[in-house]
Design an enzyme around this catalytic site. Sequence first.
Site, short mmCIF file in Angstrom:
data_model
loop_
_atom_site.label_atom_id
_atom_site.label_comp_id
_atom_site.label_asym_id
_atom_site.label_seq_id
_atom_site.Cartn_x
_atom_site.Cartn_y
_atom_site.Cartn_z
N PHE A 1 36.84 49.51 37.20
CA PHE A 1 36.99 49.41 38.73
C PHE A 1 35.31 49.75 39.60
O PHE A 1 34.88 50.84 39.10
CB PHE A 1 37.46 50.44 38.52
CG PHE A 1 38.62 50.67 39.79
CD1 PHE A 1 39.96 50.81 40.87
CD2 PHE A 1 38.10 51.60 41.31
CE1 PHE A 1 40.08 50.67 41.57
CE2 PHE A 1 38.01 51.44 42.14
CZ PHE A 1 39.54 51.58 43.18
N ASP B 1 27.38 52.06 36.73
CA ASP B 1 28.24 52.00 37.80
C ASP B 1 28.64 53.78 36.70
O ASP B 1 29.69 53.72 35.96
CB ASP B 1 29.92 51.73 37.69
CG ASP B 1 30.34 52.20 39.17
OD1 ASP B 1 30.20 53.74 39.26
OD2 ASP B 1 31.04 51.34 39.69
N LYS C 1 31.47 60.39 44.49
CA LYS C 1 32.40 61.56 43.74
C LYS C 1 31.85 62.82 43.13
O LYS C 1 31.68 63.51 44.57
CB LYS C 1 33.11 61.21 42.19
CG LYS C 1 33.55 59.73 42.52
CD LYS C 1 35.01 59.60 41.28
CE LYS C 1 35.14 58.12 41.93
NZ LYS C 1 36.19 58.15 42.31
C1 PLP Z 1 33.69 53.41 38.73
C2 PLP Z 1 34.42 53.25 39.73
N1 PLP Z 1 32.91 52.97 41.10
C3 PLP Z 1 33.51 53.18 42.23
C4 PLP Z 1 34.43 53.43 42.98
C5 PLP Z 1 34.61 53.41 43.94
O1 PLP Z 1 34.05 54.74 44.69
P1 PLP Z 1 34.97 55.36 45.90
O2 PLP Z 1 36.41 54.90 46.20
O3 PLP Z 1 34.27 56.20 46.78
O4 PLP Z 1 34.02 54.19 46.94
C6 PLP Z 1 35.37 54.83 42.30
C7 PLP Z 1 36.46 55.10 42.26
O5 PLP Z 1 37.40 55.11 41.64
C8 PLP Z 1 34.89 54.13 40.31
O6 PLP Z 1 35.82 55.02 39.42
#
Ligand code: PLP
Length: 458
Positions: free
Chosen positions: A150, A236, A265
């Site tokens: 994700f 990520d 986050k």
């Molecule tokens: C591992 C990871 N990367 C990227 C994102 C995307 O972040 P955002 O919702 O702030 O765009 C998320 C969102 O849950 C995530 O869990």
Amino acid sequence: MPTVAKIARLEPEAGASQYQEHVNPQWVRLLDALQMNVRYLRCAGVELDAEGGRRFLDFLSGYCVHNTGHNHPAIVSALQRELGREGPAMLQSHVSDLAGELAQRLCSAAGGRLEKVFFCSSGSEGVEAAIKFARAHTRRNGLVYASGAFHGLTCGALSLMDDAFWRDGFGPLLPDTHPVPFGDLPALEAKLQSGDIAAFIVEPVQSEAGIRLPPPGYLEGVQAACRRHGTLFVLDEVQTGMFRTGRFLAAHHYRVDPDMVVLAKALSGGLIPCGAVLMSNRIYDSVYSSLKRAIVHTSTFSENNLAMRAGLATLDVLDHEHLGERAASMGDYLRGQLREALSGYEMVDEIRGLGLLNGIAFKAPRKLRMRVPFEGFRNIHPAMFGQLVVMRLFRDHGILTQICGNNFMVLKAAPPLVVNEEQADEFVHAMTAVVDLMHTSASFWTEALGLARRVGNI
Ligand SMILES: Cc1ncc(COP(=O)(O)O)c(C=O)c1O
């Protein structure tokens, strides 16, 4: 047009019905069906006070946003002071001292080759930037990602996710993006052979895929393969970063030195949107390579004072309260208690995690008495079983959780890092009661019929 005065006079209930009318009625329907549509009045630390005197424990943390707990007083007051000083918030034509300070602290906490920071306002926006920077730096097009990942729902980030639910109907997405199984080094090596792969982008612990930890040596092997083929190694850490797993970055559990890291986050205390892409000087220099390219990639709210101040205050809280050590020890405690309480139940497959990013993995039952309803509800919707567990925990025990977005058989347990033993015990007792119910009582399964009826047309 309604006047501002009219808007201000509206009762909170009116806001809820206007949300239904003007924002997202399907979301309201879903929360109603799950009997989780409650009005929260006050949120502090791990506790959520709701209308009617109910109290909930948050084991979801807004998808790992609230590492420092809800509305941490030090972060709230830092933001109040920031607003009070009437500083240069959104000039777009100055050098932001707060961004400088936050970038320095992030780079020093991250270490390795990460010496420059691009700020943005969300995880997806950070992933988008990482894609652009990787392409600009390597002058290659290809991107490899891990199945089940994700990375966010903007078009670029979505191109790095293979789950059809998120992608269907939104294409065409970015071309030249390739999935490989998480943990499979030979598959990655085979993809990198082409010599046209700009970056491998991966979560060090896959969160939404079901709290999947990397096999021993995997991330180190990924880094070596990337370096051999001139591909950037991008982590990520949107969910795993900011001490969620016990270290500042999950990468710090392994012997790796990534070329880029995406944070978001929990970076800004769960109060102001903020994201950051940490990268090496070499990558930065190849993007912002001349005076005329000084702002070749930017965004209006990047480096805004409130986000930067929230980031600084969040780092202070994480540091002063030793929340990394706390995440590590409370995570060990929570998994230990869960294993002790849940081992022996047929449907519990595994308790796994790192720090306070944990998953309770379920498996399909063998006993006919449970298998028939389990399969029946899975046929209605694959998430139905997991949602039943979430609903029971919430309604019967006052615990807020979620199932993983790309693996409906894993319940995520990720409380704020300020969680204490008593709260962890409350979670374990609640979880045990729900798991026991599903193994011993028909009422757990007949309840699903009620849910199916309430949900109606999915
Ligand atoms: C591992 C990871 N990367 C990227 C994102 C995307 O972040 P955002 O919702 O702030 O765009 C998320 C969102 O849950 C995530 O869990």
